[in-house]
Motif scaffolding. Structure first.
Motif, PDB file in Angstrom:
ATOM      1  N   ALA A  54       0.842  -1.213   0.000  1.00 18.72           N
ATOM      2  CA  ALA A  54       0.000   0.000   0.000  1.00 18.72           C
ATOM      3  C   ALA A  54       0.870   1.254   0.000  1.00 18.72           C
ATOM      4  O   ALA A  54       0.597   2.215  -0.730  1.00 18.72           O
ATOM      5  N   LYS A  55       1.941   1.230   0.784  1.00 24.15           N
ATOM      6  CA  LYS A  55       2.768   2.428   0.921  1.00 24.15           C
ATOM      7  C   LYS A  55       3.406   2.829  -0.411  1.00 24.15           C
ATOM      8  O   LYS A  55       3.561   4.025  -0.699  1.00 24.15           O
ATOM      9  N   GLU A  56       3.724   1.852  -1.236  1.00 24.73           N
ATOM     10  CA  GLU A  56       4.318   2.159  -2.548  1.00 24.73           C
ATOM     11  C   GLU A  56       3.381   3.050  -3.373  1.00 24.73           C
ATOM     12  O   GLU A  56       3.820   3.962  -4.062  1.00 24.73           O
ATOM     13  N   TYR A  57       2.081   2.745  -3.306  1.00 20.71           N
ATOM     14  CA  TYR A  57       1.102   3.544  -4.057  1.00 20.71           C
ATOM     15  C   TYR A  57       0.882   4.902  -3.389  1.00 20.71           C
ATOM     16  O   TYR A  57       0.784   5.925  -4.054  1.00 20.71           O
ATOM     17  N   MET A  58       0.782   4.886  -2.067  1.00 17.93           N
ATOM     18  CA  MET A  58       0.510   6.140  -1.336  1.00 17.93           C
ATOM     19  C   MET A  58       1.646   7.135  -1.515  1.00 17.93           C
ATOM     20  O   MET A  58       1.420   8.338  -1.615  1.00 17.93           O
ATOM     21  N   GLU A  59       2.878   6.633  -1.582  1.00 19.20           N
ATOM     22  CA  GLU A  59       4.050   7.494  -1.836  1.00 19.20           C
ATOM     23  C   GLU A  59       3.914   8.235  -3.163  1.00 19.20           C
ATOM     24  O   GLU A  59       4.465   9.317  -3.337  1.00 19.20           O
ATOM     25  N   LYS A  60       3.225   7.604  -4.112  1.00 18.05           N
ATOM     26  CA  LYS A  60       3.085   8.214  -5.439  1.00 18.05           C
ATOM     27  C   LYS A  60       1.751   8.947  -5.605  1.00 18.05           C
ATOM     28  O   LYS A  60       1.431   9.416  -6.695  1.00 18.05           O
ATOM     29  N   GLY A  61       0.958   8.966  -4.543  1.00 16.67           N
ATOM     30  CA  GLY A  61      -0.334   9.638  -4.605  1.00 16.67           C
ATOM     31  C   GLY A  61      -1.356   8.904  -5.460  1.00 16.67           C
ATOM     32  O   GLY A  61      -2.340   9.486  -5.913  1.00 16.67           O
ATOM     33  N   GLN A  62      -1.108   7.614  -5.671  1.00 24.79           N
ATOM     34  CA  GLN A  62      -2.020   6.822  -6.504  1.00 24.79           C
ATOM     35  C   GLN A  62      -2.970   6.002  -5.636  1.00 24.79           C
ATOM     36  O   GLN A  62      -2.710   5.794  -4.458  1.00 24.79           O
ATOM     37  N   LEU A  63      -4.030   5.492  -6.265  1.00 27.26           N
ATOM     38  CA  LEU A  63      -4.956   4.639  -5.532  1.00 27.26           C
ATOM     39  C   LEU A  63      -4.303   3.298  -5.221  1.00 27.26           C
ATOM     40  O   LEU A  63      -3.683   2.678  -6.091  1.00 27.26           O
ATOM     41  N   VAL A  64      -4.444   2.862  -3.992  1.00 28.52           N
ATOM     42  CA  VAL A  64      -4.008   1.529  -3.593  1.00 28.52           C
ATOM     43  C   VAL A  64      -4.954   0.528  -4.268  1.00 28.52           C
ATOM     44  O   VAL A  64      -6.155   0.786  -4.378  1.00 28.52           O
ATOM     45  N   ILE A 121      -5.726  26.626  -2.403  1.00 34.25           N
ATOM     46  CA  ILE A 121      -5.871  26.565  -0.949  1.00 34.25           C
ATOM     47  C   ILE A 121      -5.496  25.187  -0.407  1.00 34.25           C
ATOM     48  O   ILE A 121      -4.938  25.051   0.689  1.00 34.25           O
ATOM     49  N   LEU A 122      -5.765  24.154  -1.205  1.00 36.94           N
ATOM     50  CA  LEU A 122      -5.492  22.785  -0.755  1.00 36.94           C
ATOM     51  C   LEU A 122      -4.019  22.568  -0.423  1.00 36.94           C
ATOM     52  O   LEU A 122      -3.677  21.946   0.572  1.00 36.94           O
ATOM     53  N   ILE A 123      -3.148  23.117  -1.274  1.00 32.70           N
ATOM     54  CA  ILE A 123      -1.716  22.876  -1.083  1.00 32.70           C
ATOM     55  C   ILE A 123      -1.245  23.512   0.230  1.00 32.70           C
ATOM     56  O   ILE A 123      -0.516  22.892   1.007  1.00 32.70           O
ATOM     57  N   GLU A 124      -1.706  24.725   0.495  1.00 34.24           N
ATOM     58  CA  GLU A 124      -1.330  25.394   1.745  1.00 34.24           C
ATOM     59  C   GLU A 124      -1.813  24.597   2.966  1.00 34.24           C
ATOM     60  O   GLU A 124      -1.132  24.503   3.985  1.00 34.24           O
ATOM     61  N   ARG A 125      -2.996  24.004   2.840  1.00 32.68           N
ATOM     62  CA  ARG A 125      -3.527  23.205   3.948  1.00 32.68           C
ATOM     63  C   ARG A 125      -2.694  21.946   4.173  1.00 32.68           C
ATOM     64  O   ARG A 125      -2.434  21.563   5.309  1.00 32.68           O
ATOM     65  N   VAL A 126      -2.282  21.312   3.086  1.00 35.13           N
ATOM     66  CA  VAL A 126      -1.502  20.073   3.198  1.00 35.13           C
ATOM     67  C   VAL A 126      -0.174  20.337   3.898  1.00 35.13           C
ATOM     68  O   VAL A 126       0.216  19.631   4.824  1.00 35.13           O
ATOM     69  N   VAL A 127       0.506  21.384   3.435  1.00 37.15           N
ATOM     70  CA  VAL A 127       1.865  21.626   3.907  1.00 37.15           C
ATOM     71  C   VAL A 127       1.869  22.032   5.386  1.00 37.15           C
ATOM     72  O   VAL A 127       2.797  21.720   6.130  1.00 37.15           O
ATOM     73  N   ASP A 161       2.603  14.363   2.904  1.00 35.84           N
ATOM     74  CA  ASP A 161       2.171  15.767   3.009  1.00 35.84           C
ATOM     75  C   ASP A 161       3.203  16.773   2.511  1.00 35.84           C
ATOM     76  O   ASP A 161       3.405  17.833   3.117  1.00 35.84           O
ATOM     77  N   THR A 162       3.862  16.485   1.408  1.00 33.42           N
ATOM     78  CA  THR A 162       4.696  17.497   0.770  1.00 33.42           C
ATOM     79  C   THR A 162       3.910  18.088  -0.386  1.00 33.42           C
ATOM     80  O   THR A 162       2.932  17.491  -0.855  1.00 33.42           O
ATOM     81  N   GLU A 163       4.338  19.268  -0.848  1.00 32.61           N
ATOM     82  CA  GLU A 163       3.643  19.906  -1.964  1.00 32.61           C
ATOM     83  C   GLU A 163       3.627  18.994  -3.188  1.00 32.61           C
ATOM     84  O   GLU A 163       2.603  18.817  -3.844  1.00 32.61           O
ATOM     85  N   GLU A 164       4.776  18.389  -3.452  1.00 35.51           N
ATOM     86  CA  GLU A 164       4.911  17.531  -4.632  1.00 35.51           C
ATOM     87  C   GLU A 164       3.945  16.341  -4.570  1.00 35.51           C
ATOM     88  O   GLU A 164       3.221  16.040  -5.532  1.00 35.51           O
ATOM     89  N   LYS A 165       3.890  15.678  -3.417  1.00 35.63           N
ATOM     90  CA  LYS A 165       3.015  14.504  -3.294  1.00 35.63           C
ATOM     91  C   LYS A 165       1.544  14.900  -3.257  1.00 35.63           C
ATOM     92  O   LYS A 165       0.689  14.179  -3.762  1.00 35.63           O
ATOM     93  N   ALA A 166       1.255  16.046  -2.656  1.00 31.30           N
ATOM     94  CA  ALA A 166      -0.141  16.500  -2.620  1.00 31.30           C
ATOM     95  C   ALA A 166      -0.650  16.763  -4.032  1.00 31.30           C
ATOM     96  O   ALA A 166      -1.812  16.504  -4.351  1.00 31.30           O
ATOM     97  N   LYS A 167       0.233  17.265  -4.911  1.00 31.15           N
ATOM     98  CA  LYS A 167      -0.183  17.531  -6.290  1.00 31.15           C
ATOM     99  C   LYS A 167      -0.501  16.230  -7.014  1.00 31.15           C
ATOM    100  O   LYS A 167      -1.432  16.180  -7.825  1.00 31.15           O
TER     101      LYS A 167
END
Ligand code: AP5
Length: 222
Positions: A54-64, A121-127, A161-167
């Motif tokens: 699961a973590k492999e997918y979550m690291e990439k922001g993809q669906l598990v 606004i989403l990115i600011e909230r994540v970071v 919760d980094t900007e890159e991963k949130a995107k």
């Protein structure tokens, strides 16, 4: 006479405020909060093979993959507390196959809540998000800072919760949201999430109390 418990789904982009609203909803309505993301993070923490995958997918922001997520959610929904108190499903389904699987197991929500927040606004909230590992409470350095030094000192940040991963998470959300919405068209309410958490909750609260009234006054068929 026993009243029918509420069955609610809540959806929205990353950091749209799902977890925050779920805290407020469960506090008032006593529903069992079932967060797909939290279940997955618990699986990772347990050190299982499913967690590692699961973590492999979550690291990439993809669906598990469904084979990991679907049974996990189904099992939690099937427990006695969820059946008795009602449930609040957070972050599931995220695809039409997940929605179809749940329907196949006989779980149908009364209401589907979509939180809508502009992307900048989403990115600011994540970071700025921080979590209290002791209480599980969600904070934000700017919008919802902790009340004491003691809490501030122990706050943690999520690995995605980094900007890159949130995107990347946002991209995945945008690819899937219309598919999921189309399956709950008739029971969806869209709520603007770009205002204080209390204001957002006031709208959800109104919808839920109306729903409860309807359910309790309706004849017990259906
Ligand atoms: P998940 O854990 O569900 O993450 P997410 O969808 O990206 O959502 P978040 O938890 O980031 O945000 P939230 O909407 O709960 O916002 P919050 O209330 O914390 O999923 C993580 C990953 O797991 C996914 O990427 C995927 O890989 C996997 N996954 C999960 N479910 C899956 C599924 N069904 N199938 C397959 N894979 C799945 O708020 C955010 C911040 O904003 C906080 O700091 C908060 O204090 C602040 N805030 C909240 N409301 C307000 C407000 N009104 N005003 C100002 N600040 C606010």
């Amino acid at each position: 006479e026993k009243t029918e418990p509420l069955k609610i789904m809540i959806s929205g982009a990353p950091a749209s405020g799902k977890g925050t609203q779920c805290e407020l909803i469960t506090h008032k309505y006593g529903l069992v909060h079932i967060s797909a993301g939290d279940l997955l993070r618990a699986e990772i923490a347990s050190g299982s093979e499913n967690g590692r995958r699961a973590k492999e997918y979550m690291e990439k922001g993809q669906l598990v993959p469904d084979e990991i997520v679907v049974m996990m959610v189904k099992d939690r929904l099937s427990q006695t507390d969820s059946k008795q108190n009602g449930w609040l499903l957070d972050g599931y389904p995220r695809s039409s196959s997940q929605a179809t699987a749940l329907k196949g197991f006989g779980f149908q929500p009364d209401l589907f809540i979509l939180l809508e927040v502009p992307e900048d606004i989403l990115i600011e909230r994540v970071v700025g998000r921080r979590l209290d590992p002791v209480t599980g409470k969600i904070y934000h350095l700017k919008y919802s800072p902790p009340g004491t030094e003691e809490i501030a000192a122990r706050l943690t940040q999520r690995f995605d919760d980094t900007e890159e991963k949130a995107k990347l998470r946002l991209k995945t959300h945008n690819q899937n949201v219309s598919d999921v919405l189309s399956m709950y068209d008739d029971i969806t309410i869209k709520i603007k999430g770009n205002r204080s958490k209390e204001e957002v909750f006031a709208h959800i609260d109104t919808a839920l109390s109306e729903l409860l009234q309807q359910k309790n006054s309706a004849p017990s068929s259906l």
